[in-house]
Design a protein around this motif. Structure first.
Motif, mmCIF file in Angstrom:
data_model
loop_
_atom_site.group_PDB
_atom_site.id
_atom_site.type_symbol
_atom_site.label_atom_id
_atom_site.label_comp_id
_atom_site.label_asym_id
_atom_site.label_seq_id
_atom_site.Cartn_x
_atom_site.Cartn_y
_atom_site.Cartn_z
ATOM 1 N N SER A 175 0.900 -1.298 0.130
ATOM 2 C CA SER A 175 0.029 -0.051 -0.121
ATOM 3 C C SER A 175 0.888 1.077 -0.143
ATOM 4 C CB SER A 175 -0.888 0.129 1.292
ATOM 5 O OG SER A 175 -1.475 -1.051 1.569
ATOM 6 N N VAL A 176 0.458 2.231 -0.468
ATOM 7 C CA VAL A 176 1.077 3.583 -0.469
ATOM 8 C C VAL A 176 -0.038 4.324 0.336
ATOM 9 C CG1 VAL A 176 2.444 3.604 -2.533
ATOM 10 C CG2 VAL A 176 0.188 4.399 -2.808
ATOM 11 N N ILE A 177 0.616 5.024 1.309
ATOM 12 C CA ILE A 177 -0.215 5.978 2.165
ATOM 13 C C ILE A 177 -0.024 7.698 1.688
ATOM 14 C CG2 ILE A 177 -0.916 6.775 4.538
ATOM 15 C CD1 ILE A 177 0.249 4.121 5.428
ATOM 16 N N LEU A 178 -0.660 8.212 0.819
ATOM 17 C CA LEU A 178 -0.637 9.513 0.527
ATOM 18 C C LEU A 178 -0.864 10.302 1.767
ATOM 19 C CD1 LEU A 178 -2.075 9.397 -2.901
ATOM 20 C CD2 LEU A 178 0.074 8.547 -2.078
ATOM 21 N N ASP A 179 0.146 11.269 2.312
ATOM 22 C CA ASP A 179 -0.159 11.650 3.836
ATOM 23 C C ASP A 179 -0.570 13.199 3.717
ATOM 24 O OD1 ASP A 179 -0.267 12.137 6.324
ATOM 25 O OD2 ASP A 179 1.737 11.821 6.764
ATOM 26 N N LEU A 180 -1.706 13.390 4.183
ATOM 27 C CA LEU A 180 -2.122 14.785 4.479
ATOM 28 C C LEU A 180 -2.094 15.305 5.670
ATOM 29 C CD1 LEU A 180 -5.738 14.635 2.238
ATOM 30 C CD2 LEU A 180 -3.648 15.704 1.528
ATOM 31 N N GLU A 181 -1.627 14.373 6.739
ATOM 32 C CA GLU A 181 -1.703 14.853 8.013
ATOM 33 C C GLU A 181 -0.263 15.310 8.423
ATOM 34 O OE1 GLU A 181 -1.627 12.208 11.326
ATOM 35 O OE2 GLU A 181 -2.792 13.624 12.496
ATOM 36 N N ASP A 182 0.707 14.270 9.107
ATOM 37 C CA ASP A 182 1.766 14.894 9.915
ATOM 38 C C ASP A 182 2.876 15.572 8.812
ATOM 39 O OD1 ASP A 182 0.732 14.556 12.148
ATOM 40 O OD2 ASP A 182 1.945 12.655 12.519
ATOM 41 N N ALA A 183 2.844 14.878 7.715
ATOM 42 C CA ALA A 183 3.863 15.393 6.638
ATOM 43 C C ALA A 183 3.519 16.703 5.791
ATOM 44 C CB ALA A 183 3.894 14.404 5.313
ATOM 45 N N VAL A 184 2.640 17.239 6.173
ATOM 46 C CA VAL A 184 2.240 18.509 5.636
ATOM 47 C C VAL A 184 2.005 19.778 6.538
ATOM 48 C CG1 VAL A 184 0.384 19.825 3.998
ATOM 49 C CG2 VAL A 184 0.858 17.150 3.647
ATOM 50 N N ALA A 185 2.534 20.631 6.519
ATOM 51 C CA ALA A 185 2.488 22.114 7.348
ATOM 52 C C ALA A 185 1.051 22.418 7.272
ATOM 53 C CB ALA A 185 3.385 23.231 6.914
ATOM 54 N N PRO A 186 0.465 23.092 8.552
ATOM 55 C CA PRO A 186 -0.806 23.490 8.509
ATOM 56 C C PRO A 186 -1.347 24.501 7.077
ATOM 57 C CG PRO A 186 -0.057 23.469 10.644
ATOM 58 C CD PRO A 186 1.115 23.233 9.607
ATOM 59 N N GLN A 187 -0.549 25.332 6.826
ATOM 60 C CA GLN A 187 -0.644 26.212 5.934
ATOM 61 C C GLN A 187 -0.720 25.859 4.285
ATOM 62 O OE1 GLN A 187 1.958 26.373 7.670
ATOM 63 N NE2 GLN A 187 3.751 26.955 6.583
ATOM 64 N N GLU A 188 -0.266 24.834 4.369
ATOM 65 C CA GLU A 188 -0.091 23.809 3.090
ATOM 66 C C GLU A 188 -1.180 22.771 2.700
ATOM 67 O OE1 GLU A 188 1.591 24.701 0.120
ATOM 68 O OE2 GLU A 188 2.433 26.335 1.215
ATOM 69 N N LYS A 189 -2.195 22.710 3.816
ATOM 70 C CA LYS A 189 -3.073 21.615 3.697
ATOM 71 C C LYS A 189 -3.926 21.630 2.493
ATOM 72 C CE LYS A 189 -2.467 19.810 7.929
ATOM 73 N NZ LYS A 189 -1.604 18.418 8.090
#
Lengths: 289, 104, 513
Positions: free
Chosen positions: A28-42
């Motif tokens: 599986s690949v997990i495309l990460d929107l959480e910890d890997a992304v800074a709040p202003q780049e969500k």
């Protein structure tokens, strides 16, 4: 049940990683929107992951998206991501069955007609989540696995995270047990030192011996090592074939009870044998059907 | 909902998205005077091979979103089409210029 | 006319002369004697040390139209080429041919000398930076000759690149002209690429900033071939000469490619005792060495030798017993210098020994495996390492075509997409290395085997490697990135690409502005 020996995290706002995520052979690949992304780049990551889901070929890898918790950006994530047809959403910081039920409702609203239902994996990474693991695992409908996130969990306990992992022994066991009791998969926490191959090997082996069916990965280099641990050996495949043959023979003879080398073969053993044969088939090993 | 502006075609503020990392693209959209149309200023490490394709993609997205009168500055580091679309959509959203048509 | 790989080559190229079209990697047979430079005498008591470059120019004397040669062991730290050409310019000399084995950004001053007619001709094996760009934009009327490392040695030895004066940047010298590359502030390791120049030039001038008491030891280039020794304040900048330790790439895609290349080597049945190997100094190439080493360690394999440009990583493999010898034509870092100085199993060899096709046997012929890069590869497996995606010269064969021709198995490694650009094209812009000498192409999304190697294909398939047709890989890349538009070139020829045997494999045409 899908094979999830390895689930590889890919940072959601990194186009180079997103376009190459499928080449590493992770289950599986997990495309990460959480910890890997800074709040202003969500917002930017959400657009990028949405486009990637629609256009990038991830080959045989299952497409998983880690959304943000519902109390931050989770609802927006679900609304944009679900119509792009991911296979699974990984839900972080799950602490109760209600958390999964909340996500389930939003996912159902966001799904397009005729879309393959999006499954859920609950990431347990707090003391409360671990304490309620069985309750969470029983959430009906979309939940296919529990995963352990040990970094946040140990931070919450005030315990130091060590390579040996004594401090997460109980959490690991609880997650494995809760998932097994509910008939879903259990997935082990990632090993965070990407440069320590021996440490990863030991950690993956520990997880496997406790009963985990797969492991999260934070670097593509970890995949071969984890597969090496979780793949069945020739001896295990032979054993699994013998088990399945024994149970078929018993069934053919109208007996409910099979035995192998003088030991009784019961349902959990058959399930384990079948899992091993499924793995072997996936690896291209010729095994009995 | 992402954006539900009354006059969604109109860009109100400068929007920027993306980075100068390889495989990425940095896109800035600046509102133009009414009737000025869409102007694209493109620099790209693959301009010889994909300059036309990049422009086409940008114009497609702008048209899909019903935007007009934009000055779009694009610094491309070899981004794929999907990345260009995502970055432009982000920049338009940040500028308040994504239309009702939806965001993806 | 078209050569045997379908490249349009004029019969005569202005500023180059009559062309010999490439006709296959091993087609041309030499029919000449070796070049014989002037015979010298040196009476007892005479001195070789000269105070200034001007004085050497006057004593030889150097005149308009001569060929001056230089080696590139000082890489981007070289100070000798610039000082010698500044002297030529100050003395009003014109029309020089510069035969410099590789051109680096530090050689930017060449452009001014080209513009004012001091230098009107350039002969090299590799060029990057401003000079390459200026040449690609037509600064010289005559096309540059681009050779391979082995081809340059061959051309010198066969008299096709006659050298009037060889200026040899020497890290260490004695007053009687013995030279080595391992001592002094500008230490660079092996002097392999300077050997043919020293051997065949009419006049040989050592340029150094480090003169020791006679006799120097060790001796790489001996006094009997060196006419003058010039002491300069600074021959080179150590920071540009030696690199820091080259690290194995951390890029996961590069590692994936490298791991796959190592599996190809094993599947081809070559990873056994006596294994011989060449790989580049780049991050991905080095990573191949890393994965090969892992398997050698697990299987307790001891290789024979590693060849080519030598890095600290190769030195470590020698010292830990993975290889018995290193054959070193060029060292890249301080570890390589230390090792060649102290380890008798670390051999310094000439460009001729390394790769020349026209001698009684060169080292690349003894290679089991070479791992090489590419900026483009086409569906016939022809490789371009000369021009970049903008059509501008940004490299050169170096030893690429030589090692590919010599090795049992030649593996090209590259990302299927570089940024957005698909690496596989219908026809490479500039053919450097012919497809007949390339066996396997390894990318992160699959492995393509040259159809001329069906037995190798079988081996790789049997080993479970993701083997695909090269056309299939090309389609895969274009599906991801779109089909690129082709570059447009003009008719003006700015460089002639010679194959190692001296035939013309391709030409570089100026890109339309």
């Amino acid at each position: 049940m899908s094979l999830r020996r390895t689930m590889l995290f890919i940072p959601g706002n990194n186009p180079g990683m997103l376009q190459n995520g499928g080449v590493f052979g992770a289950d599986s690949v997990i495309l990460d929107l959480e910890d890997a992304v800074a709040p202003q780049e969500k917002d930017a990551a959400r657009f990028l992951v949405a486009q990637a889901l629609k256009t990038v070929d991830y080959g045989t890898s299952e497409k998983v998206v880690r959304i943000n918790p519902l109390d931050t950006f989770g609802a927006k994530d679900i609304q944009m991501i679900v119509p792009c047809q991911p296979d699974v959403l990984l839900v972080p910081k799950v602490e109760s069955a209600q958390d999964i039920e909340g996500v389930t409702r939003l996912v159902a609203q966001a799904e397009m007609e005729g879309q393959k239902p999006v499954q859920l994996i609950a990431l347990l990474e707090t003391a409360k989540g671990i304490a309620l693991a069985y309750q969470i695992a029983q959430t009906k409908g979309r939940l296919v696995a529990l995963a352990l996130g040990a970094e946040d969990y140990t931070a919450g306990l005030g315990a130091a995270r060590t390579k040996e992992g004594q401090e997460i022994f109980t959490a690991r066991s609880l997650v494995i047990n809760a998932a097994a009791a509910a008939g879903i998969q259990s997935l082990d926490t990632p090993f965070t030192d990407a440069n320590d191959e021996d440490g990863l090997y030991q950690d993956a082996l520990t997880g496997k011996e406790l009963g985990f069916k797969g492991k999260l990965a934070i670097n593509p280099r970890q995949i071969d090592v984890i597969h090496g641990v979780l793949n069945p050996t020739a001896a295990t495949i032979e054993w699994a074939e013998a088990v399945v043959q024994a149970i078929r023979k018993a069934e053919a003879e109208g007996s409910g009870v099979a035995s192998l080398h003088g030991k009784m073969v019961d349902a959990p053993i058959v399930a384990r044998a079948e899992h091993i044969l499924q793995l072997a088939r996936k690896l291209g090993v010729e095994v009995m059907q | 909902m992402m954006v539900a502006a009354d006059k969604e075609e109109e860009v109100r503020k400068i929007g920027q998205a993306g980075t100068l990392e390889s495989n990425d693209v940095m896109i800035t959209v600046v509102p133009g005077k009414a009737g000025s149309g869409v102007f694209i200023e493109l620099t790209s490490i693959v301009k010889d091979q994909y300059g036309d394709a990049i422009r086409r993609t940008l114009l497609d997205v702008v048209a899909e979103q019903g935007s007009r009168d934009l000055y779009i500055t694009v610094a491309d580091r070899g981004a794929l089409d999907c990345t260009i679309r995502a970055r432009l959509l982000t920049a338009l959203t940040r500028a308040g210029a994504v239309g009702k048509k939806g965001v993806v | 006319m078209k050569n045997s790989i379908g490249r349009e080559i004029p019969e005569v190229i202005e500023g180059y002369g009559k062309t010999i079209p490439f006709a296959g990697a091993f087609t041309i047979q030499p029919a000449m004697n070796r070049q014989a430079p002037k015979v010298k005498s040196m009476h007892p008591g005479r001195q070789k040390v000269v105070d200034t470059l001007e004085s050497v120019f006057q004593q030889i004397p150097i005149t308009d139209g001569m060929t001056l040669s230089f080696h590139h062991h000082f890489r981007n730290g070289d100070g000798v080429v610039n000082q010698v050409l500044a002297t030529a310019a100050a003395l009003g000399i014109k029309n020089l041919k510069v035969a410099l084995s590789s051109v680096f950004p530090v050689h930017e001053t060449l452009i001014a000398h080209m513009k004012n007619g001091v230098v009107t001709s350039l002969d090299t094996n590799y060029m990057s930076g401003p000079v390459a760009k200026a040449v690609a934009n037509g600064v010289l009327a005559a096309p540059v000759v681009l050779r391979t490392h082995g081809g340059r040695a061959r051309a010198i030895e066969c008299g096709q690149l006659p050298i009037d004066v060889a200026f040899i940047a020497a890290p260490a010298a004695d007053e009687y002209g013995n030279l080595n590359g391992v001592q002094g502030p500008a230490a660079c390791g092996s002097l392999g690429y300077a050997f043919p120049d020293a051997e065949y030039a009419d006049h040989v001038v050592a340029v150094t900033d480090y003169i020791v008491e006679y006799p120097l030891a060790p001796i790489s280039i001996p006094q009997c071939r060196v006419d003058y020794v010039v002491k300069v304040d600074c021959a080179g900048d150590p920071k540009g000469i030696v690199s820091g330790t080259t690290k194995i790439t951390k890029d996961p895609v590069g590692l994936k490619i490298a791991a796959m290349a190592a599996k190809v080597i094993e599947a081809a049945g070559l990873l056994k005792n006596g294994f011989s190997f060449q790989t580049g100094a780049g991050g991905v190439s080095l990573a191949v060495a890393h994965f090969v080493r892992q398997r050698m360690e697990q299987e307790q394999i001891v290789g024979s030798f590693a060849l080519g440009g030598i890095t600290g990583y190769m030195v470590e493999m020698l010292e830990k017993g993975f290889f018995k010898k290193l054959i070193d034509v060029q060292g890249f870092d301080l570890e390589a210098i230390r090792s060649i100085q102290t380890n008798p199993n670390h051999l310094e060899v000439s460009a001729n020994f390394y790769a020349s096709p026209f001698n009684a046997g060169c080292a690349v012929n003894k290679l089991d495996v070479v791992v090489l890069g590419a900026t483009e590869i086409d569906v016939d497996f022809h490789v371009n390492v000369v021009t970049g995606s903008d059509g501008v010269i940004m490299g050169g064969s170096g030893g690429h075509a030589d090692a590919a021709a010599g090795a049992k198995v030649t593996i090209v490694v590259a990302n299927l997409l570089r940024g957005r650009l698909p690496i596989i094209v219908d026809q490479v812009l500039t053919a450097t290395t012919p497809g007949e000498t390339i066996d396997v192409f390894v990318t992160e999304r699959g492995v393509a085997v040259n159809p001329q190697r069906p037995e190798l294909l079988q081996q790789l398939v049997a080993a479970g490697l993701p083997v695909k047709e090269i056309q299939e890989l090309k389609a895969m890349a274009e599906k991801i990135a779109g089909v690129p538009q082709k570059l447009k070139t003009s008719d003006r020829i700015v460089a002639v690409v010679e194959y190692r045997d001296g035939s013309v494999i391709d030409v570089v045409r100026q890109v339309n502005q």
